[in-house]
Motif scaffolding. Structure first.
Motif, mmCIF file in Angstrom:
data_model
loop_
_atom_site.group_PDB
_atom_site.id
_atom_site.type_symbol
_atom_site.label_atom_id
_atom_site.label_comp_id
_atom_site.label_asym_id
_atom_site.label_seq_id
_atom_site.Cartn_x
_atom_site.Cartn_y
_atom_site.Cartn_z
ATOM 1 N N LYS A 85 9.829 -3.845 -2.820
ATOM 2 C CA LYS A 85 9.629 -2.870 -1.750
ATOM 3 C C LYS A 85 9.167 -1.553 -2.360
ATOM 4 O O LYS A 85 9.597 -1.179 -3.455
ATOM 5 C CB LYS A 85 10.937 -2.636 -0.980
ATOM 6 C CG LYS A 85 11.469 -3.867 -0.247
ATOM 7 C CD LYS A 85 10.671 -4.166 1.003
ATOM 8 C CE LYS A 85 11.298 -5.309 1.804
ATOM 9 N NZ LYS A 85 10.499 -5.632 3.020
ATOM 10 N N ASP A 90 8.055 -0.794 2.545
ATOM 11 C CA ASP A 90 7.007 -1.785 2.816
ATOM 12 C C ASP A 90 6.900 -2.766 1.642
ATOM 13 O O ASP A 90 7.246 -2.427 0.504
ATOM 14 C CB ASP A 90 5.668 -1.084 3.039
ATOM 15 C CG ASP A 90 5.682 -0.199 4.273
ATOM 16 O OD1 ASP A 90 6.352 -0.581 5.258
ATOM 17 O OD2 ASP A 90 5.044 0.878 4.244
ATOM 18 N N LYS A 161 0.763 -1.972 -3.216
ATOM 19 C CA LYS A 161 1.057 -2.149 -1.793
ATOM 20 C C LYS A 161 0.352 -3.410 -1.294
ATOM 21 O O LYS A 161 -0.853 -3.561 -1.472
ATOM 22 C CB LYS A 161 0.554 -0.937 -0.994
ATOM 23 C CG LYS A 161 1.340 0.346 -1.236
ATOM 24 C CD LYS A 161 0.751 1.487 -0.403
ATOM 25 C CE LYS A 161 1.528 2.784 -0.597
ATOM 26 N NZ LYS A 161 2.875 2.709 0.000
#
Length: 214
Positions: A85, A90, A161
């Motif tokens: 995370k 996210d 990400k």
């Protein structure tokens, strides 16, 4: 008798000289080898498992282990990856590297190579996944900026990400100081990691037992 005695003395001397000239051989592996000076390495280099499919070209040794790429001033080894995370909660991909400084001066992972990750087949600069900051402190993440001396190695971790936890990630590491060098390229299957997490997630449900009728 004198001749026989002289002959016996001659034979005894011959055997003595033969024994002195041929010492008993030491069995192979029985003697300890002197330690090899490997420098002041931060950690020992681990054996690297096969973690994905390979692309690109390299030396014979690198083709045998596609997780390794030797550049002009360093050797990079991809030692593993996992779902994590970022600071916003996210999903992010954590990729762990072993960085070995082969230059003649102090250097860091971030000043020697350019790591990128993609979930798009075009793999253009604009399509690269954004770098992420981990949700929790990670010494390997901070180590990407750590300067180490020539001959030393250090474990680093990059975070990216994710746009999806189902699409494979194409990892590419380029030599910052030699644009003509072949990149270290790997394809990472993250869908299986997501499935593992779901399988290992268990919820405890309370069951209320009604009282027995008297």
């Amino acid at each position: 008798m004198k001749k026989l005695g002289a002959l016996l003395v001659t034979c005894f001397l011959g055997l003595s000289l033969s024994a002195c000239g041929n010492p008993t051989p030491v069995p192979q592996g029985s003697a300890e080898k002197p330690p090899i000076d490997t420098g002041s390495a931060v950690i020992a280099k681990p054996e690297v498992p096969d973690i994905g499919s390979a692309q690109g070209s390299g030396s014979a040794a690198e083709e045998a282990d596609p997780n390794v790429r030797t550049f002009r001033d360093c050797t990079i080894t991809v030692t593993g990856y996992s779902l994590s995370k970022d600071e916003n909660g996210d999903p992010a991909l954590r990729v762990e590297y072993l960085f070995e400084n082969k230059s003649k001066s102090a250097a860091s992972f971030s000043t020697t190579v350019i790591p990128s990750a993609y979930q798009d087949e075009t793999e253009t600069y604009d399509d690269a996944l954004e770098y992420a900051t981990p949700a929790e402190a990670d010494t390997a993440y901070a180590a990407m900026l750590t300067l180490i001396q020539p001959g030393e190695t250090i474990v680093c971790a990059g975070y990216y990400k994710l746009e999806s936890t189902e699409i494979p990630v194409h990892l590419k590491v380029l030599d910052l100081r030699d644009s003509s060098a072949d990149a270290l390229v790997r394809t990472l299957d993250i869908a299986s990691l997501a499935a593992e997490k779901e399988e290992n997630t268990t919820e405890t449900t309370e069951i209320t037992v009604p009282p027995e009728d008297n």
